[in-house]
Scaffold this motif. Structure first.
Motif, mmCIF file in Angstrom:
data_model
loop_
_atom_site.group_PDB
_atom_site.id
_atom_site.type_symbol
_atom_site.label_atom_id
_atom_site.label_comp_id
_atom_site.label_asym_id
_atom_site.label_seq_id
_atom_site.Cartn_x
_atom_site.Cartn_y
_atom_site.Cartn_z
ATOM 1 N N ILE A 341 0.802 -1.228 0.000
ATOM 2 C CA ILE A 341 0.000 0.000 0.000
ATOM 3 C C ILE A 341 0.835 1.279 0.000
ATOM 4 O O ILE A 341 0.547 2.245 -0.739
ATOM 5 N N ALA A 342 1.891 1.293 0.806
ATOM 6 C CA ALA A 342 2.616 2.547 1.027
ATOM 7 C C ALA A 342 3.345 3.097 -0.194
ATOM 8 O O ALA A 342 3.214 4.309 -0.502
ATOM 9 N N PRO A 343 4.149 2.301 -0.939
ATOM 10 C CA PRO A 343 4.950 2.881 -2.030
ATOM 11 C C PRO A 343 4.131 3.655 -3.072
ATOM 12 O O PRO A 343 4.518 4.769 -3.453
ATOM 13 N N PRO A 344 2.997 3.110 -3.570
ATOM 14 C CA PRO A 344 2.236 3.881 -4.558
ATOM 15 C C PRO A 344 1.688 5.201 -4.011
ATOM 16 O O PRO A 344 1.468 6.157 -4.769
ATOM 17 N N LEU A 345 1.466 5.249 -2.676
ATOM 18 C CA LEU A 345 0.917 6.471 -2.095
ATOM 19 C C LEU A 345 1.957 7.554 -1.904
ATOM 20 O O LEU A 345 1.625 8.757 -1.899
ATOM 21 N N SER A 348 6.096 7.143 -7.124
ATOM 22 C CA SER A 348 5.495 6.877 -8.434
ATOM 23 C C SER A 348 5.420 5.393 -8.758
ATOM 24 O O SER A 348 5.102 5.024 -9.892
ATOM 25 N N MET A 349 5.698 4.512 -7.769
ATOM 26 C CA MET A 349 5.659 3.070 -8.027
ATOM 27 C C MET A 349 4.244 2.655 -8.387
ATOM 28 O O MET A 349 3.273 3.100 -7.779
ATOM 29 N N LEU A 350 4.149 1.773 -9.399
ATOM 30 C CA LEU A 350 2.851 1.277 -9.825
ATOM 31 C C LEU A 350 2.275 0.328 -8.772
ATOM 32 O O LEU A 350 3.002 -0.374 -8.067
ATOM 33 N N TRP A 351 0.928 0.306 -8.697
ATOM 34 C CA TRP A 351 0.288 -0.608 -7.749
ATOM 35 C C TRP A 351 0.621 -2.059 -8.070
ATOM 36 O O TRP A 351 0.823 -2.888 -7.171
ATOM 37 N N SER A 352 0.701 -2.399 -9.340
ATOM 38 C CA SER A 352 1.016 -3.781 -9.720
ATOM 39 C C SER A 352 2.392 -4.195 -9.201
ATOM 40 O O SER A 352 2.591 -5.333 -8.761
ATOM 41 N N GLU A 353 3.355 -3.260 -9.242
ATOM 42 C CA GLU A 353 4.704 -3.560 -8.776
ATOM 43 C C GLU A 353 4.733 -3.730 -7.255
ATOM 44 O O GLU A 353 5.352 -4.669 -6.725
ATOM 45 N N SER A 354 4.072 -2.826 -6.534
ATOM 46 C CA SER A 354 4.091 -2.925 -5.075
ATOM 47 C C SER A 354 3.350 -4.170 -4.591
ATOM 48 O O SER A 354 3.781 -4.845 -3.637
ATOM 49 N N ILE A 355 2.232 -4.482 -5.266
ATOM 50 C CA ILE A 355 1.495 -5.691 -4.879
ATOM 51 C C ILE A 355 2.326 -6.933 -5.167
ATOM 52 O O ILE A 355 2.357 -7.891 -4.372
#
Length: 715
Positions: A341-345, A348-355
C-alpha cells in the motif's frame, strides 16, 4: 547390566497419542496444535513432525474424544493412522510418487509443461494455459488453507501461497503464478522426503526386536508373537536369532552381540543366570531364556519411548523459537501490507509492482525452516545417543548436559566395577607359597555367595588352581569360615579375629595397616592359631575410569567422588584416580552436597550413580545420570542413563550435547540468514516470487539435512 525399568501404564482417558502422517515441518506442527487447542476439554497439545505423533492432554477432570481429535486433524489434510497400520504406512511413504505431495508435483509439473507448449505453439491463447495450470495446482493448497482458517488458524503457508498465487493472477502474472505453484509443490515434497528420512533413521530402533519368538511350553516349541510374551515364560533362542525379550538365561551359553543396546562392539560371553536384552543377537549357542519384562517394558521399548518423547520436554531454545515464530509470521504479513500500500501512495511506483513485491514477501514469511531447525537437531542428537548406549530423556536434558560445570560421581558401581577382585596373595610361612594360600582359601569359600568369597574363588579359577574339597565346613559368625582341607584344620578370617592370638608374625600390624590404607579388605588363612598367609580384595576402578575423568577435565568439567563407603577406602580410590573425594555419606548427605554447590554458584551440577542411595542426589542435581547396571529407582529418577556402564560415557554425553547445540545454532543462523537476505531483496524488488519459494523451501530442507548430519556422528 540391568535394563531400565518401566511400569506398565494403564490407559489414561485424559491423555491421547495419535500417529499422524503428513506433518513435515514446524508449520504443520503449529497448525495442528492451534486447531486442537480450540477443542474442549483439550488442555495441552504437542505435535512432532519428527516422530509423526500428536500428544493431547485434557484439562483436569476432562475426557478426550479420539474421534473428535482425529476428525480435526484429518480436516487439516493429515492422515491419522492406527498403530497396527504403522508398518504399512512406513512402507508406502518410501515411494514419494504415491504420496499426495508427490502426485501434486507430477500434476503441477505436467500442467506447467503443457502450458508452456501451448503458449509457444498458440500464442493467441495468451495466459489462459498458465491460469488453468495455476488453478488446478492451487486447488489442494486452497482447500488446506480454508480448512485451517475454519479452525481458527489464518497464518499458514497454504494461506500465504493461495493469496500470492491468486494475487499474481490478478496482476496478470499468470506464468509466474504457475511456476510458483509448481515450486511450492516441489518444496513441500522435498520437506516431506527429508522429514521422512529423519523419522526413519530415528525410528529404526523399533526394528531391532523380532516380531516372533519360539515359546517353550511343556517341552514343546511353538512360534508366537514377541509382543505377547509375559514375564515367567521361557523362550528358545537359536544361534543367529535376535532375542525377542529381556530375560535371564536358564540353560545354555553363548556369545551375545549387545551392540544394538549398548553400542559395545565386542560380543559378551553369556551363561546361566546372566541377563540378556531384547534386540541383541545370539551368536553361537542355543539359549533357553526366561522372560523378565513384557514387550512394552523391555530395553528397546524404553529406548524408543525416550526418543519419541523428546518433544514432550522441549529444550529452552526450542521453546524460544516456537514463541518467536508465533509472532514472526503475523508481523511479516503486516509488513507485506505496508509494502503493497505505502509505495504507490508516497512515490510513483505502480500498484502492480508494489502488490507483486508484497506477494513475494508473503511467500517467504513462513518460518518453517526456523521452527524445525531446533527440534530436528535435538531429535537427531537423542537418536545418536540412544544408538551409543546414552539414553537422554528429552531435549531440555540434552541442552543442559552441555552446560555442566561439576559432576558428582558415586564410587561403587560407578567409578569402580562394583565387584571386588583379588589384588594381593601373600604367604607368611615358608611351608606354603602364595599359590597354596589361594588354593586352600578357595576350598574354604566353596559355595559361599559372599562377595569376598566369590572374588577368591574366581581368582583361583583364573589362576588354574586345583581346588581341593572342604569337609566339615562351618561359618564363624561375622568373622569368616572354617573347615578341614586335605586333613588340615583351617580358618579364613578377618585380621581383627587374630588380635586375640599371640602368634602374629613380626611386622604383621604394619602390613595389615598398609593394605587397609589402600582401601583393601583382608582375609587371613589360619592353621592352629598360626597365620599362614593373607589375601587382599578390593573393588577396583573401572578400566576406563581414569580416562573418563580425564575426558571430563578436558571439557572443563570438575569431577568429585561422593560415597557412602568408609573414608579410608574412598580416599584410597580417589588418590588412585586423581579425583577429589568424600566418604561416609548418607543418601541425604549426597543430595545436600549437590544443593550446597548449587547455592554457591558452582553449577549446573550433574550427579552420576547406580543405587537407591543415589536417588535423592540424582533428583537434586540439574542432570542426574544413572549407570545402566543400576537399580530401577536410580534409572527412573535420573534424567539420563549410561547403558554401556562406562565412565567415559559421561564425557560423551556432554560432548554430544555441545555438538548438538552447535548444530542448533548453525540451523538458526541459516534459517534467519536466508529469511533476512530474501526479505530485503524481495522488498527492494531484486528477487521475485519463485525465488522466494525456492529460498523458503531450500532453507527448510537445508536445516533438516544439516540436523541429519548428526545421525552420522561418531565419538
Amino acid at each position: 547390566m540391568t535394563p531400565p525399568a518401566q511400569q506398565a501404564v494403564p490407559h489414561d482417558p485424559s491423555t491421547l497419542t495419535l500417529r499422524v502422517e503428513g506433518m513435515d515441518c514446524g508449520g504443520c506442527e503449529r497448525k495442528v496444535e492451534s486447531a486442537l487447542q480450540r477443542l474442549e476439554p483439550v488442555g495441552h497439545v504437542s505435535a512432532s513432525a519428527l516422530n509423526g505423533r500428536v500428544r493431547v492432554s485434557a484439562d483436569e477432570g476432562g475426557t478426550l474424544s479420539r474421534n473428535a481429535i482425529a476428525k480435526t486433524i484429518q480436516a487439516l489434510g493429515y492422515t491419522v493412522i492406527d498403530e497396527a497400520d504403522d508398518s504399512a504406512s512406513t512402507a508406502s511413504s518410501s515411494r514419494w510418487w504415491q504420496s499426495a505431495k508427490g502426485r501434486l508435483v507430477i500434476v503441477s509439473g505436467a500442467l506447467l509443461c503443457l502450458a508452456w507448449v501451448l503458449h509457444v505453439a498458440w500464442p493467441t491463447l495468451g495466459s489462459g494455459p498458465f491460469i488453468a495450470a495455476t488453478l488446478v495446482g492451487l486447488v489442494p493448497i486452497v482447500r488446506a488453507a480454508w480448512q485451517a482458517l475454519k479452525l481458527g488458524n489464518p497464518f499458514t503457508i497454504e494461506m500465504l501461497m493461495s493469496i500470492a498465487a491468486l494475487g499474481a493472477l490478478a496482476i496478470n502474472a499468470a506464468a509466474e503464478a504457475a511456476v510458483v505453484v509448481f515450486l511450492f509443490a516441489v518444496g513441500e515434497l522435498l520437506e516431506g522426503v527429508a522429514s521422512t528420512q529423519a523419522r526413519r533413521s530415528i525410528a529404526s530402533l523399533a526394528k531391532l526386536t523380532p516380531s516372533t519368538a519360539r515359546l517353550l511350553e511343556q517341552g514343546e516349541v511353538r512360534e508366537v508373537a514377541a509382543a505377547s510374551l509375559i514375564p515367567g515364560q521361557r523362550v528358545q533362542v537359536r544361534p543367529g536369532d535376535r532375542l525377542p525379550c529381556d530375560g535371564h538365561i536358564m540353560a545354555g551359553q553363548s556369545s551375545v552381540d549387545e551392540s544394538p543396546v549398548n553400542g559395545e562392539s565386542v560380543p559378551r560371553a553369556r551363561e546361566v543366570k546372566d541377563p540378556v536384552f531384547a534386540g541383541t543377537v545370539n551368536l553361537d549357542g542355543v539359549l533357553e531364556v526366561e522372560v523378565t519384562r513384557s514387550a512394552e517394558n523391555n530395553t528397546i521399548a524404553r529406548v524408543i519411548q525416550l526418543v519419541e518423547e523428546a518433544q514432550a520436554a522441549k529444550a529452552p531454545v526450542a521453546r524460544f523459537i516456537d514463541r518467536f515464530a508465533f509472532y514472526y509470521m503475523p508481523a511479516v504479513v503486516g509488513v507485506a501490507l505496508l509494502v503493497a500500500i505505502a509505495p504507490p501512495l508516497v512515490s510513483s511506483m505502480l500498484w502492480s509492482e508494489s502488490i507483486y513485491r508484497a506477494l513475494a514477501l508473503l511467500l517467504i514469511a513462513c518460518p518453517c525452516a526456523l521452527v524445525i531447525s531446533t527440534p530436528a537437531a535435538i531429535a537427531a542428537g537423542l537418536s545418536v545417543g540412544a544408538r551409543h548406549g546414552l539414553l537422554i530423556k528429552g531435549g531440555a536434558v540434552l541442552e543442559q548436559l552441555g552446560k555442566l560445570k561439576r559432576v558428582a560421581l558415586d564410587k561403587t558401581g560407578t567409578l569402580t566395577a562394583g565387584t571386588p577382585i583379588v589384588t594381593d596373595v601373600e604367604s607368611l610361612q615358608d611351608s606354603d607359597d602364595a599359590s597354596d594360600i589361594l588354593r586352600l582359601a578357595a576350598a574354604l569359600e566353596q559355595g559361599s555367595s559372599h562377595p569376598l568369597a566369590v572374588a577368591i574363588s574366581e581368582h583361583a579359577q583364573q589362576q588354574g588352581a586345583a581346588i581341593p574339597t572342604v569337609q566339615a565346613a562351618y561359618a564363624l559368625a561375622g568373622q569368616g569360615v572354617a573347615g578341614q582341607v586335605a586333613g588340615r584344620d583351617l580358618m579364613l578370617v578377618s585380621p581383627r579375629y587374630l588380635q586375640r592370638f599371640a602368634h602374629r608374625p613380626s611386622g604383621w600390624d604394619e602390613r595389615i595397616a598398609a593394605l587397609e590404607n589402600q582401601g583393601k579388605s583382608l582375609a587371613v588363612l589360619v592353621e592352629n592359631q598360626r597365620p599362614l598367609g593373607l589375601i587382599a580384595v578390593r573393588d577396583e576402578p573401572r578400566e576406563d575410569a581414569r580416562q573418563g575423568l580425564q575426558a571430563l577435565e578436558r571439557l572443563g568439567v570438575q569431577a568429585v567422588m561422593l560415597s557412602g563407603d568408609n573414608a579410608r577406602t574412598v580416599a584410597a580410590i580417589g588418590e588412585r584416580l586423581g579425583i577429589q573425594s568424600e566418604g561416609q555419606l548418607m543418601p541425604e548427605d549426597k543430595a545436600q552436597r549437590v544443593r550446597d554447590w548449587q547455592a554457591q554458584g558452582l553449577g549446573p551440577v550433574g550427579k552420576v550413580g547406580d543405587g537407591i542411595n543415589d536417588a535423592p542426589a540424582l533428583a537434586a542435581a540439574e542432570v542426574g545420570i544413572a549407570m545402566g547396571s543400576g537399580t530401577d529407582v536410580a534409572l527412573e529418577t535420573a534424567d539420563a542413563a549410561l547403558l554401556k556402564n562406562r565412565v567415559g560415557g559421561i564425557a560423551e554425553m556432554i560432548t554430544l550435547s555441545r555438538v548438538t547445540m552447535r548444530n542448533v545454532k548453525t540451523n538458526v543462523a541459516l534459517a534467519l540468514g536466508f529469511k533476512a537476505l530474501f526479505l530485503i531483496s524481495t522488498v527492494l524488488g531484486i528477487t521475485g516470487m519463485w525465488v522466494a519459494v525456492m529460498a523458503d523451501t531450500g532453507a527448510t530442507v537445508l536445516v533438516t539435512l544439516n540436523a541429519m548430519r548428526l545421525l552420522r556422528y561418531r565419538f
